[in-house]
Design an enzyme around this catalytic site. Structure first.
Site, mmCIF file in Angstrom:
data_model
loop_
_atom_site.group_PDB
_atom_site.id
_atom_site.type_symbol
_atom_site.label_atom_id
_atom_site.label_comp_id
_atom_site.label_asym_id
_atom_site.label_seq_id
_atom_site.Cartn_x
_atom_site.Cartn_y
_atom_site.Cartn_z
ATOM 1 N N LYS A 1 0.892 -1.165 0.000
ATOM 2 C CA LYS A 1 0.000 0.000 0.000
ATOM 3 C C LYS A 1 0.927 1.211 0.000
ATOM 4 O O LYS A 1 1.636 1.455 0.976
ATOM 5 C CB LYS A 1 -0.873 -0.026 1.251
ATOM 6 C CG LYS A 1 -1.716 1.227 1.472
ATOM 7 C CD LYS A 1 -2.612 1.076 2.701
ATOM 8 C CE LYS A 1 -3.420 2.328 2.978
ATOM 9 N NZ LYS A 1 -4.369 2.155 4.110
ATOM 10 N N GLU B 1 -3.234 7.018 2.293
ATOM 11 C CA GLU B 1 -3.574 7.206 3.703
ATOM 12 C C GLU B 1 -2.311 7.271 4.581
ATOM 13 O O GLU B 1 -2.234 6.641 5.637
ATOM 14 C CB GLU B 1 -4.518 6.098 4.179
ATOM 15 C CG GLU B 1 -5.837 6.106 3.409
ATOM 16 C CD GLU B 1 -6.840 5.062 3.871
ATOM 17 O OE1 GLU B 1 -6.442 4.014 4.396
ATOM 18 O OE2 GLU B 1 -8.050 5.312 3.684
ATOM 19 N N ASP C 1 -14.769 2.482 -1.181
ATOM 20 C CA ASP C 1 -14.091 1.782 -0.092
ATOM 21 C C ASP C 1 -14.977 0.727 0.564
ATOM 22 O O ASP C 1 -15.431 0.917 1.692
ATOM 23 C CB ASP C 1 -13.633 2.818 0.948
ATOM 24 C CG ASP C 1 -12.610 2.246 1.915
ATOM 25 O OD1 ASP C 1 -12.246 1.069 1.759
ATOM 26 O OD2 ASP C 1 -12.180 2.972 2.823
ATOM 27 N N GLU D 1 -9.956 -7.185 -5.112
ATOM 28 C CA GLU D 1 -9.837 -7.227 -3.650
ATOM 29 C C GLU D 1 -11.233 -7.101 -3.037
ATOM 30 O O GLU D 1 -11.926 -6.107 -3.219
ATOM 31 C CB GLU D 1 -8.924 -6.096 -3.155
ATOM 32 C CG GLU D 1 -8.702 -6.126 -1.655
ATOM 33 C CD GLU D 1 -7.722 -5.045 -1.158
ATOM 34 O OE1 GLU D 1 -6.512 -5.157 -1.427
ATOM 35 O OE2 GLU D 1 -8.170 -4.084 -0.510
ATOM 36 N N GLU E 1 -16.159 -4.389 7.802
ATOM 37 C CA GLU E 1 -15.928 -3.016 8.255
ATOM 38 C C GLU E 1 -17.165 -2.133 8.097
ATOM 39 O O GLU E 1 -17.565 -1.440 9.034
ATOM 40 C CB GLU E 1 -14.753 -2.417 7.480
ATOM 41 C CG GLU E 1 -14.498 -0.963 7.819
ATOM 42 C CD GLU E 1 -13.283 -0.379 7.101
ATOM 43 O OE1 GLU E 1 -12.668 -1.090 6.279
ATOM 44 O OE2 GLU E 1 -12.962 0.786 7.365
ATOM 45 N N GLU F 1 -28.530 -3.537 3.904
ATOM 46 C CA GLU F 1 -28.591 -2.349 3.046
ATOM 47 C C GLU F 1 -29.888 -1.568 3.282
ATOM 48 O O GLU F 1 -29.901 -0.341 3.239
ATOM 49 C CB GLU F 1 -28.521 -2.781 1.581
ATOM 50 C CG GLU F 1 -28.607 -1.618 0.603
ATOM 51 C CD GLU F 1 -28.583 -2.091 -0.840
ATOM 52 O OE1 GLU F 1 -29.231 -3.116 -1.146
ATOM 53 O OE2 GLU F 1 -27.928 -1.436 -1.661
HETATM 54 C C1 GCU Z 1 -10.159 1.576 4.657
HETATM 55 C C2 GCU Z 1 -10.003 1.198 6.093
HETATM 56 C C3 GCU Z 1 -8.592 1.321 6.568
HETATM 57 C C4 GCU Z 1 -7.667 0.561 5.616
HETATM 58 C C5 GCU Z 1 -7.896 1.014 4.201
HETATM 59 C C6 GCU Z 1 -7.131 0.210 3.177
HETATM 60 O O1 GCU Z 1 -9.953 2.955 4.477
HETATM 61 O O2 GCU Z 1 -10.839 1.995 6.878
HETATM 62 O O3 GCU Z 1 -8.508 0.821 7.862
HETATM 63 O O4 GCU Z 1 -6.348 0.745 5.970
HETATM 64 O O5 GCU Z 1 -9.241 0.894 3.870
HETATM 65 O O6 GCU Z 1 -7.767 -0.590 2.492
HETATM 66 O O7 GCU Z 1 -5.941 0.353 3.033
#
Ligand code: GCU
Length: 779
Positions: A329, A333, A412, A434, A440, A611
């Site tokens: 990744k 973020e 997401d 994915e 979540e 949903e």
């Molecule tokens: C979402 C999730 C994160 C995770 C991210 C990802 O944003 O809330 O916790 O790290 O996806 O898929 O990298």
């Protein structure tokens, strides 16, 4: 602190009773090697429980498991069936097993100490590259004389074939059993664990984990006792998964070291998973050369950096010869990435690909890249566009062993999203889908939400029309698709030919998700001999929902989601209801019809029920920021995360059209670009994903948007109340511990569903001033 083992671990879909049919037979295993030993140990244990036996080649057998077309004569048709009295020709259990004892199974700590001495270069290491196709996983199941025969392509196929016999139970021994070939559609079927080594101050031991701690890590280090990891490997192999990523994609300080000085911990996990043909993958930190290598830069084009990755990777393979590959990744973020050095993601991925290539392994590079510091006032930036904007222009520039891993939707992992357009925009790049098994945004394993109907709609989506290949076919290597030839398609080749017609939303799409016209109709797996191609080279990945909870998944019924991932990765066209039925048969072995029916009633449509009471018509989010559980309609509205619904007094939804919005619809090929662009043709369930519409807009269902919001919120919460009563009736049919846990979860689901209903309804009533046509209570 030593680990305290949990007193009772739920057997999930492998209770002893699931082995009754196999374990009461005379079984011959004509194969040698470590995976054959695993099969021998499984059979041996089953036989010790149910009176069957492993038999010698000369003795009559009811089941023959072999890795080559058997030449020895089949058992005489008149041979009597095995009984509780062991046949004369019983094989000694060999080195593999002490039947009956848990310690006999290869995944157990006793059989597989996590010691470094047991690891590198062990004979158990398969020689096949981690993501190569045709790696011996297929098998043929059929009858020969009076015996059922599994003829496997290789050692892994023997294991999968044995579990197929378990799944079938008595039916596997039906003299009329038709011959079938089975082969996985996806070559790499991987569960990504978002497990942290150190307990993260906000995210805890498992990021977005809802089932307790990590199976691997505890308070900063590898668990002492990996017995449970061995049991996990068994479960995964029985569902068809063949790889596991052992750490979070957000690679913090502790996890960064797994690549080098803490590699022994990864090797210990690898050796525990290996007896079940499961390889280990590692999420790596792009900045590792700086953090671990003392280099001043992590620039992917810097020779020192490239050498560092290459040397480090060589050491990884010297320690774990069957290591699966890296997951990254980057520039997402807060994670480091190539942007820091003015480089592209193709450069970044290419560097790791070069390090892995000599070992025949891939890097999975995530496409989840977007600006998480967005100004909510800025209407021109659209997070949904981000992955395509970043990656589509790089098509053709990724190395052969780079797999671009794409979340199923453009946002997401929401309850409802269109399929990500990236998956149709890069014909010259290997792509992985994915999925998110961990719930979540779908109730966090407190809510019952059986996800395969969603996944099946995604896998079955035909981006360019009814006769075009499904997404599953494109990704798994149907002829003409990028994964097909074992290398990216020729430049300029279309992603998929054909004309429009299919439905544009996962929900409506119920038809088989397989390889379209070339899918084998015989019940053979996708890519079986009948379709004229070999095992798929594609990749299906999913974020795991497992933890150290005694039920594995917190909510015992969430085990079905985990089970289904592997099954869909083998056969993406499987009906989710059928998969659920299979899971029920295994998990509740002697389930009376009343229980089976109720489980279907509770679970088949539980995703749609979820949903109904949460965010409406594909608009997404409306969850409490941070932990993402429960309603908070405006929670994300004025944040930097790019996740807005834009509700005002007149209407709601995100205008993603070319005509007046962000232009996102143009990222789809025709006909979906046109269908999503128009309010009239956009599927109802995705309307607010693509359009900002007045509350009085009439849906294709004939109901206004506002009335739909009210009606479905009331219906959803009511349905959960019914579910709770229906489950209560099952008390006499289910293990009391399972019953109690599900009862507790349903009580919370009902509380939460009512909270969702009331907050969403009240919010929109206050915004719109339009009352419920049916006069129900809104606050
Ligand atoms: C979402 C999730 C994160 C995770 C991210 C990802 O944003 O809330 O916790 O790290 O996806 O898929 O990298």
């Amino acid at each position: 602190m030593p680990d305290t083992p949990s007193p009772t671990i739920h057997p999930a879909w492998l209770p002893s009773s699931a082995f009754r049919a196999l374990g009461s037979r005379r079984v011959r295993i004509d194969a040698a090697g470590p995976l054959a030993d695993t099969v021998r140990a499984e059979v041996s244990r089953a036989c010790s429980l149910f009176g069957g036996a492993l038999v010698t080649p000369e003795a009559p057998a009811d089941l023959i498991l072999t890795t080559a077309p058997a030449t020895a004569p089949a058992a005489p048709a008149t041979a009597p069936a095995a009984s509780a009295t062991a046949p004369a020709a019983t094989l000694a259990a060999s080195s593999a097993a002490l039947p009956g004892s848990a310690a006999a199974l290869p995944g157990s700590a006793a059989a597989l100490p996590g010691s470094a001495a047991a690891l590198p270069g062990s004979a158990a290491v398969p020689a096949v590259p981690a993501f190569a196709s045709g790696s011996g996983e297929g098998y043929r199941l059929g009858r020969r004389g009076a015996a059922t025969v599994v003829t496997a392509d290789g050692p892994a196929g023997l294991l999968y074939g044995m579990f197929e016999v378990v799944r079938r139970g008595e039916a596997a021994f039906d003299p009329a059993l038709p011959g079938e070939r089975h082969e996985p559609a996806f070559g790499l079927r991987v569960l990504d664990h978002w497990d942290n080594v150190d307990v993260h101050p906000v995210m805890g031991q498992v990021e977005r984990g809802y089932a307790g701690g990590s199976l691997f890590w505890r308070d900063g280090r590898l668990r002492d006792d990996l017995t449970r990891v061995g049991e996990y490997a068994r479960l995964l192999a029985a569902s068809g998964v063949n790889a596991v990523t052992v750490n979070n994609v957000n690679v913090h300080a502790g996890e960064t070291h797994l690549l080098t000085d803490r590699l022994g911990e990864v090797a210990a996990i690898a050796s525990t998973l290996r007896p079940y043909a499961i390889r280990v993958h590692l999420a790596v930190n792009f900045a590792a050369p700086v953090i671990l290598g003392d280099l001043p830069t992590a620039d992917p084009l810097d020779e020192r950096v490239r050498r560092w990755w290459s040397d480090t990777t060589d050491r990884v393979f010297a320690t774990i010869p069957d290591f699966g590959g890296y997951l990254v990744k980057a520039d997402s973020e807060g994670q480091p990435g190539p942007f820091t050095y003015g480089r592209t993601h193709a450069d970044g991925a290419g560097m790791l690909a070069a390090a892995l290539a000599p070992h025949g392994a891939p890097v999975r590079w995530r496409a989840f890249v977007y600006n998480h510091h967005q100004d909510w006032r800025d209407r021109s930036t659209d997070r949904a566009r981000a992955a395509h904007d970043h990656f589509a222009p790089l098509d053709g520039r990724f190395a052969d062993n780079v797999i671009l891993q794409v979340k199923h939707g453009p946002m997401d992992f929401q309850t409802r999203e269109p399929v990500s357009p990236v998956l149709f925009a890069m014909p010259r790049t290997r792509l992985a889908l994915e999925l998110q098994v961990t719930q979540e945004y779908t109730g966090q394993q407190r809510h019952l939400c059986y996800l395969p109907p969603m996944w099946s709609g995604i896998l079955g989506f035909r981006a360019t029309g009814d006769n075009a290949p499904t997404l599953a076919a494109m990704l798994s290597g149907a002829p003409g698709s990028p994964a097909a030839a074992g290398s990216p398609a020729a430049p300029g080749s279309p992603a998929a030919p054909g004309l429009p017609a299919a439905a544009g939303s996962p929900v409506v799409q119920q038809q088989p998700a397989a390889a379209g016209p070339s899918a084998a109709a015989s019940g053979a797996g996708l890519g079986g001999a009948a379709s004229g191609r070999t095992s798929g080279g594609g990749v299906l990945s999913a974020v795991s929902n497992v933890g150290d909870d005694p039920f594995w998944t917190g909510h015992p019924l969430a085990q079905a989601n985990l089970y289904a991932v592997g099954r869909l990765a083998w056969r993406p066209d499987r009906d989710p209801t059928e998969i659920l039925d299979e899971w029920i048969t295994l998990t509740f072995s002697d389930a009376p019809d009343r229980l089976r029916r109720t489980l279907h009633t509770l679970m088949d449509d539980s995703w749609q029920t979820y949903e109904q009471y949460t965010a409406p018509l594909g608009v997404g989010f409306m969850v409490r920021p941070g932990h993402h559980y429960g309603p908070d309609v405006d929670g994300y509205e004025y944040t930097p995360w790019g996740t807005y619904h834009f509700a005002d007094r007149d209407g709601v939804g995100v205008d993603r059209t070319v005509a007046t919005g962000t232009g996102f619809t143009a990222q789809y090929p025709a006909p979906w670009s046109d269908r999503y662009e128009s309010r009239d043709t956009c599927p109802d369930e995705l309307l607010l994903f693509f359009h900002h519409v007045p509350y009085t807009h009439v849906l294709r269902s004939g109901v206004t948007v506002i009335q739909h919001i009210y009606d479905t919120r009331f219906a959803g919460a009511r349905r959960v109340a019914e579910m709770r009563s229906q489950w209560r009736e099952m008390a006499d049919l289910v293990d009391p511990a399972v019953h109690a846990r599900v009862t507790e979860r349903l009580a919370e689901q009902l509380r939460s569903a009512e909270e969702w209903r009331d907050q969403v309804n009240t919010y929109f009533y206050r915004k719109s001033g339009i009352p419920d046509a049916k006069g129900r209570p809104i606050h």
